[in-house]
Design a protein around this motif. Sequence first.
Motif, PDB file in Angstrom:
ATOM      1  N   LEU A  34       0.866  -1.001   0.021  1.00 35.28           N
ATOM      2  CA  LEU A  34      -0.503  -0.029   0.299  1.00 35.28           C
ATOM      3  C   LEU A  34       1.040   1.356   0.042  1.00 35.28           C
ATOM      4  CD1 LEU A  34      -2.892  -0.774   2.900  1.00 35.28           C
ATOM      5  CD2 LEU A  34      -2.905  -1.406   0.513  1.00 35.28           C
ATOM      6  N   GLU A  35       0.371   2.142  -0.461  1.00 32.11           N
ATOM      7  CA  GLU A  35       1.052   3.649  -0.856  1.00 32.11           C
ATOM      8  C   GLU A  35       0.418   4.589  -0.034  1.00 32.11           C
ATOM      9  OE1 GLU A  35       0.798   4.782  -4.695  1.00 32.11           O
ATOM     10  OE2 GLU A  35       1.672   2.700  -5.377  1.00 32.11           O
ATOM     11  N   SER A  36      -0.081   4.384   0.803  1.00 33.77           N
ATOM     12  CA  SER A  36      -1.115   5.194   2.167  1.00 33.77           C
ATOM     13  C   SER A  36      -1.178   4.942   2.809  1.00 33.77           C
ATOM     14  CB  SER A  36      -1.728   6.403   1.094  1.00 33.77           C
ATOM     15  OG  SER A  36      -2.975   5.856   0.367  1.00 33.77           O
ATOM     16  N   VAL A  37      -1.915   5.733   4.034  1.00 32.72           N
ATOM     17  CA  VAL A  37      -1.575   5.490   5.235  1.00 32.72           C
ATOM     18  C   VAL A  37      -3.086   6.420   6.288  1.00 32.72           C
ATOM     19  CG1 VAL A  37       0.004   5.871   6.770  1.00 32.72           C
ATOM     20  CG2 VAL A  37      -1.755   4.153   7.654  1.00 32.72           C
ATOM     21  N   GLY A  38      -4.150   6.151   6.441  1.00 37.32           N
ATOM     22  CA  GLY A  38      -4.859   7.231   7.091  1.00 37.32           C
ATOM     23  C   GLY A  38      -4.475   6.782   9.424  1.00 37.32           C
ATOM     24  N   LEU A  39      -4.130   8.122   9.159  1.00 33.60           N
ATOM     25  CA  LEU A  39      -3.255   7.783  10.617  1.00 33.60           C
ATOM     26  C   LEU A  39      -4.462   8.743  11.651  1.00 33.60           C
ATOM     27  CD1 LEU A  39      -0.176   8.904  10.481  1.00 33.60           C
ATOM     28  CD2 LEU A  39      -0.961   6.770  10.734  1.00 33.60           C
ATOM     29  N   TRP A  40      -4.921   8.269  12.691  1.00 35.94           N
ATOM     30  CA  TRP A  40      -5.379   8.460  13.912  1.00 35.94           C
ATOM     31  C   TRP A  40      -4.091   9.486  15.036  1.00 35.94           C
ATOM     32  CZ3 TRP A  40     -10.569   7.568  15.525  1.00 35.94           C
ATOM     33  CH2 TRP A  40     -11.443   7.727  14.189  1.00 35.94           C
ATOM     34  N   ARG A  41      -5.205  10.875  15.948  1.00 32.05           N
ATOM     35  CA  ARG A  41      -4.709  11.365  16.462  1.00 32.05           C
ATOM     36  C   ARG A  41      -3.749  10.269  17.558  1.00 32.05           C
ATOM     37  NH1 ARG A  41      -7.249  16.513  17.830  1.00 32.05           N
ATOM     38  NH2 ARG A  41      -5.001  17.183  18.982  1.00 32.05           N
ATOM     39  N   GLU A  42      -4.883   9.857  18.503  1.00 31.74           N
ATOM     40  CA  GLU A  42      -3.843   9.143  19.953  1.00 31.74           C
ATOM     41  C   GLU A  42      -3.085   8.311  19.591  1.00 31.74           C
ATOM     42  OE1 GLU A  42      -8.641   9.786  19.335  1.00 31.74           O
ATOM     43  OE2 GLU A  42      -7.202   9.685  17.845  1.00 31.74           O
ATOM     44  N   GLN A  92       3.002   7.755  19.795  1.00 24.89           N
ATOM     45  CA  GLN A  92       3.724   7.438  19.209  1.00 24.89           C
ATOM     46  C   GLN A  92       5.112   8.797  18.841  1.00 24.89           C
ATOM     47  OE1 GLN A  92       4.912   4.326  16.574  1.00 24.89           O
ATOM     48  NE2 GLN A  92       6.871   4.962  17.171  1.00 24.89           N
ATOM     49  N   GLY A  93       4.549   9.816  18.837  1.00 27.76           N
ATOM     50  CA  GLY A  93       4.900  11.016  18.864  1.00 27.76           C
ATOM     51  C   GLY A  93       5.123  12.015  17.599  1.00 27.76           C
ATOM     52  N   LEU A  94       4.798  13.241  17.549  1.00 29.79           N
ATOM     53  CA  LEU A  94       3.987  13.906  16.427  1.00 29.79           C
ATOM     54  C   LEU A  94       5.703  13.406  15.093  1.00 29.79           C
ATOM     55  CD1 LEU A  94       2.307  14.867  14.455  1.00 29.79           C
ATOM     56  CD2 LEU A  94       2.999  17.343  15.680  1.00 29.79           C
ATOM     57  N   VAL A 111       6.268   8.038   8.213  1.00 23.93           N
ATOM     58  CA  VAL A 111       6.029   7.528   7.218  1.00 23.93           C
ATOM     59  C   VAL A 111       6.128   7.931   5.596  1.00 23.93           C
ATOM     60  CG1 VAL A 111       3.383   7.790   8.183  1.00 23.93           C
ATOM     61  CG2 VAL A 111       4.573  10.295   7.287  1.00 23.93           C
ATOM     62  N   ARG A 112       7.234   9.536   6.408  1.00 25.33           N
ATOM     63  CA  ARG A 112       7.668  10.014   5.123  1.00 25.33           C
ATOM     64  C   ARG A 112       8.670   9.086   4.328  1.00 25.33           C
ATOM     65  NH1 ARG A 112       7.890  15.343   8.076  1.00 25.33           N
ATOM     66  NH2 ARG A 112       6.060  16.226   7.071  1.00 25.33           N
ATOM     67  N   SER A 113       9.573   8.413   5.334  1.00 34.00           N
ATOM     68  CA  SER A 113      10.237   7.527   5.194  1.00 34.00           C
ATOM     69  C   SER A 113      10.469   6.126   5.055  1.00 34.00           C
ATOM     70  CB  SER A 113      11.196   6.954   6.276  1.00 34.00           C
ATOM     71  OG  SER A 113      12.142   8.039   7.801  1.00 34.00           O
ATOM     72  N   GLU A 167      -0.273  19.354  13.809  1.00 35.42           N
ATOM     73  CA  GLU A 167      -0.363  17.369  13.721  1.00 35.42           C
ATOM     74  C   GLU A 167      -0.306  17.799  12.467  1.00 35.42           C
ATOM     75  OE1 GLU A 167      -1.363  17.300  17.956  1.00 35.42           O
ATOM     76  OE2 GLU A 167      -2.761  16.327  16.459  1.00 35.42           O
ATOM     77  N   ALA A 168      -1.700  17.733  11.464  1.00 32.27           N
ATOM     78  CA  ALA A 168      -2.054  16.958  10.264  1.00 32.27           C
ATOM     79  C   ALA A 168      -0.993  18.013   9.339  1.00 32.27           C
ATOM     80  CB  ALA A 168      -3.334  18.057   9.813  1.00 32.27           C
ATOM     81  N   ALA A 169      -0.655  19.646   9.502  1.00 30.50           N
ATOM     82  CA  ALA A 169       0.331  20.396   8.716  1.00 30.50           C
ATOM     83  C   ALA A 169       1.840  19.487   8.604  1.00 30.50           C
ATOM     84  CB  ALA A 169       0.960  21.277   9.329  1.00 30.50           C
ATOM     85  N   GLU A 170       2.105  19.239  10.305  1.00 32.97           N
ATOM     86  CA  GLU A 170       3.348  18.089  10.267  1.00 32.97           C
ATOM     87  C   GLU A 170       3.296  16.875   9.767  1.00 32.97           C
ATOM     88  OE1 GLU A 170       7.274  17.677  11.678  1.00 32.97           O
ATOM     89  OE2 GLU A 170       6.036  18.993  11.674  1.00 32.97           O
ATOM     90  N   LEU A 171       2.542  16.650   9.785  1.00 31.10           N
ATOM     91  CA  LEU A 171       2.285  14.869   8.689  1.00 31.10           C
ATOM     92  C   LEU A 171       2.146  15.423   7.678  1.00 31.10           C
ATOM     93  CD1 LEU A 171      -0.195  13.276  11.682  1.00 31.10           C
ATOM     94  CD2 LEU A 171       1.881  12.708  10.737  1.00 31.10           C
TER      95      LEU A 171
END
Length: 275
Positions: free
Chosen positions: A28-36, A41-43, A50-52, A81-85
């Motif tokens: 898979l090439e993408s993932v939907g993440l949850w804030r909790e 994990q740490g932002l 995900v970037r690596s 958080e969304a911006a950082e991710l």
Amino acid sequence: MNPLSLNQRTTKSWTVAQAVDGCVRHGLESVGLWREEVAEQGLAASAKLVRSAGLRVSSLCRGGFLTAADSLDDNRLAIDEAAELGAVCLVLVVGGLPGVVPGRPLEGVVSRDLAGARERVAEALAELAPYAGERNVRLALEPLHPIYCPDRAVVSTLGQALDLAMMYPSEQVGVVVDTFHVWWDPQVFEQIARAGERIASYQVCDYLHPLPADVLLGRGMMGDGVIDFPPITRAVLAAGYTGDIEVEIFNADIWAADPDEVVASMKRRYAEVVG
């Protein structure tokens, strides 16, 4: 690109690191993440993972609950958080009637002013949309099935979500088309066409019948319920959507199963049922 995305809630037991590894392992090439889970994990660590791995973050779930009086600060944090991710969008579940707690019996002071609750959503969105735009984050309003109107979302139809979203630039505010929540709507195809470039996320899972006692867990693997997926998918694509298609399932049995088997089943059902 491969548009199939794993929403992290489908494999609830996986951490961000495990979900990232699972997506890579299953192609898979993408993932939907949850804030909790991102917080656990740490932002910064989550963003690096995900970037690596070369994955897209198809969405960050979730912000919203805008009917609460103190919602703005947490939603600004969610936008950051969304911006950082680098998330494609931040999903907003707008919230239910003030005083109604999700999944709990009514107690204490409860508002029954549905129109007032919807007005509070509009007022909060007016505060948050410019903030999101400054950070290149797209807010994605998710209408929820009417069974969740009291406690989770006073916005129940795609039409209602679009009425709110269209007050802002499309790059600031879009909508989520989630099959579980919209399949029943007699205007769903008209509203999908109306949405066009406003579709920020397309999420799929099935609507089980009968629903379990906890209706939050009434989502099933595609093909296990009553939804006819191909017409909805065709409508979404015809509207111009070219983004990821997330599988987001809340289901106790699926959560108890081996996550790798769940993802393998998800891929098969997506190919057989959704397209």
